[in-house]
Design a protein around this motif. Structure first.
Motif, mmCIF file in Angstrom:
data_model
loop_
_atom_site.group_PDB
_atom_site.id
_atom_site.type_symbol
_atom_site.label_atom_id
_atom_site.label_comp_id
_atom_site.label_asym_id
_atom_site.label_seq_id
_atom_site.Cartn_x
_atom_site.Cartn_y
_atom_site.Cartn_z
ATOM 1 N N ALA A 24 0.828 -1.210 0.000
ATOM 2 C CA ALA A 24 0.000 0.000 0.000
ATOM 3 C C ALA A 24 0.861 1.259 0.000
ATOM 4 O O ALA A 24 0.476 2.277 -0.581
ATOM 5 C CB ALA A 24 -0.930 0.002 1.219
ATOM 6 N N GLY A 25 2.044 1.186 0.653
ATOM 7 C CA GLY A 25 2.920 2.351 0.672
ATOM 8 C C GLY A 25 3.405 2.704 -0.720
ATOM 9 O O GLY A 25 3.355 3.864 -1.138
ATOM 10 N N GLY A 26 3.865 1.696 -1.440
ATOM 11 C CA GLY A 26 4.290 1.939 -2.813
ATOM 12 C C GLY A 26 3.137 2.373 -3.686
ATOM 13 O O GLY A 26 3.279 3.260 -4.543
ATOM 14 N N THR A 27 1.979 1.748 -3.477
ATOM 15 C CA THR A 27 0.787 2.119 -4.234
ATOM 16 C C THR A 27 0.377 3.548 -3.936
ATOM 17 O O THR A 27 -0.014 4.305 -4.836
ATOM 18 C CB THR A 27 -0.372 1.163 -3.889
ATOM 19 N N ALA A 28 0.459 3.922 -2.664
ATOM 20 C CA ALA A 28 0.083 5.285 -2.278
ATOM 21 C C ALA A 28 0.999 6.311 -2.939
ATOM 22 O O ALA A 28 0.549 7.369 -3.387
ATOM 23 C CB ALA A 28 0.143 5.427 -0.757
ATOM 24 N N VAL A 29 2.291 6.001 -3.009
ATOM 25 C CA VAL A 29 3.221 6.909 -3.684
ATOM 26 C C VAL A 29 2.878 7.013 -5.162
ATOM 27 O O VAL A 29 2.810 8.113 -5.737
ATOM 28 C CB VAL A 29 4.679 6.430 -3.501
ATOM 29 N N GLY A 274 -9.016 2.127 -4.770
ATOM 30 C CA GLY A 274 -8.970 0.824 -5.414
ATOM 31 C C GLY A 274 -7.576 0.221 -5.410
ATOM 32 O O GLY A 274 -7.407 -0.982 -5.195
ATOM 33 N N LEU A 275 -6.552 1.046 -5.611
ATOM 34 C CA LEU A 275 -5.195 0.531 -5.648
ATOM 35 C C LEU A 275 -4.697 0.117 -4.265
ATOM 36 O O LEU A 275 -3.992 -0.878 -4.123
ATOM 37 C CB LEU A 275 -4.256 1.571 -6.265
ATOM 38 N N VAL A 276 -5.078 0.884 -3.244
ATOM 39 C CA VAL A 276 -4.739 0.467 -1.877
ATOM 40 C C VAL A 276 -5.461 -0.836 -1.556
ATOM 41 O O VAL A 276 -4.892 -1.761 -0.962
ATOM 42 C CB VAL A 276 -5.102 1.567 -0.860
ATOM 43 N N GLY A 277 -6.733 -0.917 -1.991
ATOM 44 C CA GLY A 277 -7.482 -2.161 -1.813
ATOM 45 C C GLY A 277 -6.834 -3.320 -2.540
ATOM 46 O O GLY A 277 -6.798 -4.451 -2.033
ATOM 47 N N THR A 278 -6.293 -3.062 -3.718
ATOM 48 C CA THR A 278 -5.612 -4.103 -4.475
ATOM 49 C C THR A 278 -4.376 -4.599 -3.738
ATOM 50 O O THR A 278 -4.067 -5.796 -3.739
ATOM 51 C CB THR A 278 -5.199 -3.571 -5.865
ATOM 52 N N ALA A 279 -3.655 -3.674 -3.083
ATOM 53 C CA ALA A 279 -2.490 -4.077 -2.293
ATOM 54 C C ALA A 279 -2.909 -5.038 -1.182
ATOM 55 O O ALA A 279 -2.266 -6.067 -0.949
ATOM 56 C CB ALA A 279 -1.812 -2.837 -1.698
ATOM 57 N N VAL A 280 -3.999 -4.695 -0.504
ATOM 58 C CA VAL A 280 -4.511 -5.583 0.551
ATOM 59 C C VAL A 280 -4.946 -6.908 -0.054
ATOM 60 O O VAL A 280 -4.686 -7.990 0.503
ATOM 61 C CB VAL A 280 -5.686 -4.917 1.293
ATOM 62 N N ALA A 281 -5.616 -6.848 -1.215
ATOM 63 C CA ALA A 281 -6.127 -8.061 -1.862
ATOM 64 C C ALA A 281 -4.997 -9.015 -2.216
ATOM 65 O O ALA A 281 -5.136 -10.239 -2.073
ATOM 66 C CB ALA A 281 -6.911 -7.694 -3.114
ATOM 67 N N GLN A 282 -3.875 -8.475 -2.670
ATOM 68 C CA GLN A 282 -2.761 -9.331 -3.065
ATOM 69 C C GLN A 282 -2.157 -10.038 -1.861
ATOM 70 O O GLN A 282 -1.824 -11.231 -1.937
ATOM 71 C CB GLN A 282 -1.716 -8.486 -3.797
ATOM 72 N N VAL A 283 -2.008 -9.321 -0.757
ATOM 73 C CA VAL A 283 -1.496 -9.958 0.461
ATOM 74 C C VAL A 283 -2.524 -10.948 0.999
ATOM 75 O O VAL A 283 -2.176 -12.057 1.426
ATOM 76 C CB VAL A 283 -1.151 -8.904 1.524
ATOM 77 N N PHE A 284 -3.803 -10.563 0.964
ATOM 78 C CA PHE A 284 -4.861 -11.451 1.460
ATOM 79 C C PHE A 284 -4.894 -12.749 0.659
ATOM 80 O O PHE A 284 -5.054 -13.834 1.229
ATOM 81 C CB PHE A 284 -6.218 -10.747 1.370
ATOM 82 N N LEU A 285 -4.732 -12.649 -0.665
ATOM 83 C CA LEU A 285 -4.725 -13.854 -1.496
ATOM 84 C C LEU A 285 -3.525 -14.730 -1.171
ATOM 85 O O LEU A 285 -3.649 -15.950 -1.010
ATOM 86 C CB LEU A 285 -4.714 -13.469 -2.980
ATOM 87 N N ALA A 307 -11.511 -7.170 7.155
ATOM 88 C CA ALA A 307 -12.738 -6.427 6.837
ATOM 89 C C ALA A 307 -12.948 -5.280 7.823
ATOM 90 O O ALA A 307 -13.275 -4.151 7.425
ATOM 91 C CB ALA A 307 -13.942 -7.362 6.861
ATOM 92 N N LYS A 308 -12.738 -5.543 9.097
ATOM 93 C CA LYS A 308 -12.919 -4.508 10.114
ATOM 94 C C LYS A 308 -11.919 -3.373 9.941
ATOM 95 O O LYS A 308 -12.278 -2.185 9.996
ATOM 96 C CB LYS A 308 -12.775 -5.131 11.512
ATOM 97 N N GLN A 309 -10.654 -3.721 9.704
ATOM 98 C CA GLN A 309 -9.623 -2.701 9.561
ATOM 99 C C GLN A 309 -9.838 -1.847 8.317
ATOM 100 O O GLN A 309 -9.689 -0.620 8.360
ATOM 101 C CB GLN A 309 -8.246 -3.361 9.528
ATOM 102 N N LEU A 310 -10.208 -2.466 7.217
ATOM 103 C CA LEU A 310 -10.454 -1.714 5.988
ATOM 104 C C LEU A 310 -11.608 -0.730 6.177
ATOM 105 O O LEU A 310 -11.544 0.417 5.728
ATOM 106 C CB LEU A 310 -10.755 -2.675 4.832
ATOM 107 N N PHE A 311 -12.656 -1.195 6.818
ATOM 108 C CA PHE A 311 -13.804 -0.319 7.053
ATOM 109 C C PHE A 311 -13.396 0.879 7.908
ATOM 110 O O PHE A 311 -13.758 2.030 7.598
ATOM 111 C CB PHE A 311 -14.932 -1.102 7.734
ATOM 112 N N MET A 312 -12.635 0.641 8.967
ATOM 113 C CA MET A 312 -12.226 1.728 9.853
ATOM 114 C C MET A 312 -11.293 2.705 9.135
ATOM 115 O O MET A 312 -11.385 3.920 9.325
ATOM 116 C CB MET A 312 -11.547 1.170 11.102
#
Length: 432
Positions: A24-29, A274-285, A307-312
């Motif tokens: 997510a850090g790289g994605t955020a940059v 969406g890109l930050v979500g994609t970063a999470v999705a890749q680690v989650f997978l 799910a809880k952390q993403l929502f917060m």
């Protein structure tokens, strides 16, 4: 780039959160560069130019959903390395072959389709559409191999490379006043740049093992993971249609200028989330596939915690968007872009639901519930098309069309959460 790589290397860790931070850090940059330079781009290009870009991205996005028949999703799953390698080779071959078929189809029937959609401006850019589809297909295959190897730094570096190439090209051609061609070329070269860099790095790290790839083994893994093309490819196509068909429908019914406003709202808000979500999705997978095989209770806890952390994480940005987006868009991008901020207001809650659930949608793939995902995606795309078509038929304003779309998508992500929870419970029950 070298300094950025060293900085990101320090973030590497074994915990789920550290891996998400790395990606997510790289994605955020990467996405931050896009957001920061968007005020420059909105003064180099018109809303109509952005509308053409959004239509281009929509067509590419829909086509790319089936360019590899979704076999890359299976790459992190096998226990045996040989199977994963042959899945990688199969995915790459499919991407090249299906892209060639799609490009040939554009040459034959593309003019008629674009005339029907009233977007003839893209008729001279079929080669860029093909280039982008190929770039996405190659990147998805190589990216999932990196995920299997848990080489999240590699993924992060290539995302930065994609963003930098895209922005440099778009800015350069914007200053040269070459119109929407600069936006389209930047998008295509950015995708291919990411694929090229990732291919080079994967080859250097893992080429010693590539002798295990054979035609017979590729056929074997194609049969073993046939649920991905049979179910996931159709589900992904419908998923892409639900997300990407909206700009097409808006352009058809309200013009490319309105589609351009939609494009800016997605570029500044939807894409970063969406890109930050994609970063999470890749680690989650990567982590979830391992837990589902070895410790299903850990997988359930991982799903609930994520799910809880993403929502917060998404709550505060959502509140800010609800109250400030029209003023911010007018102030930052210019008066002609104010309506894009209004669209963001209507989309804010949907963005929160998407940010929370989209990274976790691979739960159904991991648990081999692709048929559930197919039904969910089919229902969603039908409701999106019906909603926007109805708003046009009733001569409602573009803002109402956006509101209808947002409501449908919000409800669909809530339904996806329920489906994932049920799938996890059934998986645990089957192991008792």
């Amino acid at each position: 780039m070298k300094q950025m790589t060293v900085m990101l290397q320090k973030l590497k860790g074994h915990g789920f959160l550290n891996k998400v931070i790395l990606l997510a850090g790289g994605t955020a940059v990467a996405q931050g560069l896009q957001v920061i330079l968007s005020p420059v781009l909105t003064r180099l290009y018109t809303p109509n130019d952005f509308g053409v870009l959004m239509i281009f991205i929509s067509i590419v996005g829909i086509c790319s959903k089936v360019v590899d028949l979704r076999y890359p999703l299976a790459i992190p799953l096998p226990d045996e390395e040989d199977q994963a390698l042959n899945l990688l080779a199969l995915s790459l071959i499919l991407s090249i072959t299906i892209t060639a078929i799609m490009f040939s189809s554009f040459l034959v029937i593309g003019d008629e389709v674009l005339s029907l959609l009233d977007i003839e401006e893209l008729q001279q850019y079929y080669w860029l559409i093909g280039l982008s589809i190929l770039g996405i297909g190659l990147y998805q295959s190589l990216n999932h191999w990196a995920i299997r190897k848990r080489d999240y730094l590699l993924v992060t570096v290539t995302k930065l490379n994609q963003s930098i190439v895209q922005l440099v090209v778009q800015l350069l051609f914007g200053f040269l006043k070459l119109g929407n061609f600069g936006l389209l070329l930047g998008d295509s070269l950015g995708r291919m740049g990411g694929s090229g860099l990732l291919a080079t790095l994967v080859w250097k790290k893992h080429r010693r093992n590539f002798h295990h790839i054979t035609v017979s083994k590729m056929i074997e893994v194609a049969k073993l993971y046939r649920r991905f093309p049979l179910y996931s490819s159709w589900s992904s196509l419908l998923n892409g249609a639900a997300l990407q068909i909206t700009p097409l429908l808006i352009a058809m019914n309200y013009g490319t200028g309105v589609a351009g406003l939609w494009a800016l709202s997605d570029r500044v808000v939807g894409a970063p989330m969406g890109l930050v979500g994609t970063a999470v999705a890749q680690v989650f997978l990567g982590e979830g596939a391992k837990y589902a095989r070895e410790d299903p209770l850990k997988f359930q806890n991982l799903f609930n915690r994520t799910a809880k952390q993403l929502f917060m994480w998404g709550v505060i940005p959502t509140i800010l968007l609800l109250f400030l987006s029209p003023w911010l868009f007018q102030f930052i991008f210019g008066a002609e872009w104010k309506d894009a901020g209004v669209y963001v207001q209507f989309l804010a809650l949907m963005y929160l639901a998407q940010f929370t659930m989209s990274p976790l949608s691979s739960t159904l793939d991991i648990l081999q519930r692709q048929n559930w995902e197919l039904v969910w995606d089919f229902s969603r795309v039908i409701l999106v098309v019906l909603g926007i078509s109805l708003s046009s038929y009733l001569h409602l304003s573009p803002s109402y069309a956006v509101l209808i779309y947002s409501t449908v998508m919000l409800c669909s992500y809530i339904a996806l959460y329920i489906l994932c929870k049920i799938a996890i419970k059934l998986h645990l029950k089957s192991l008792q």
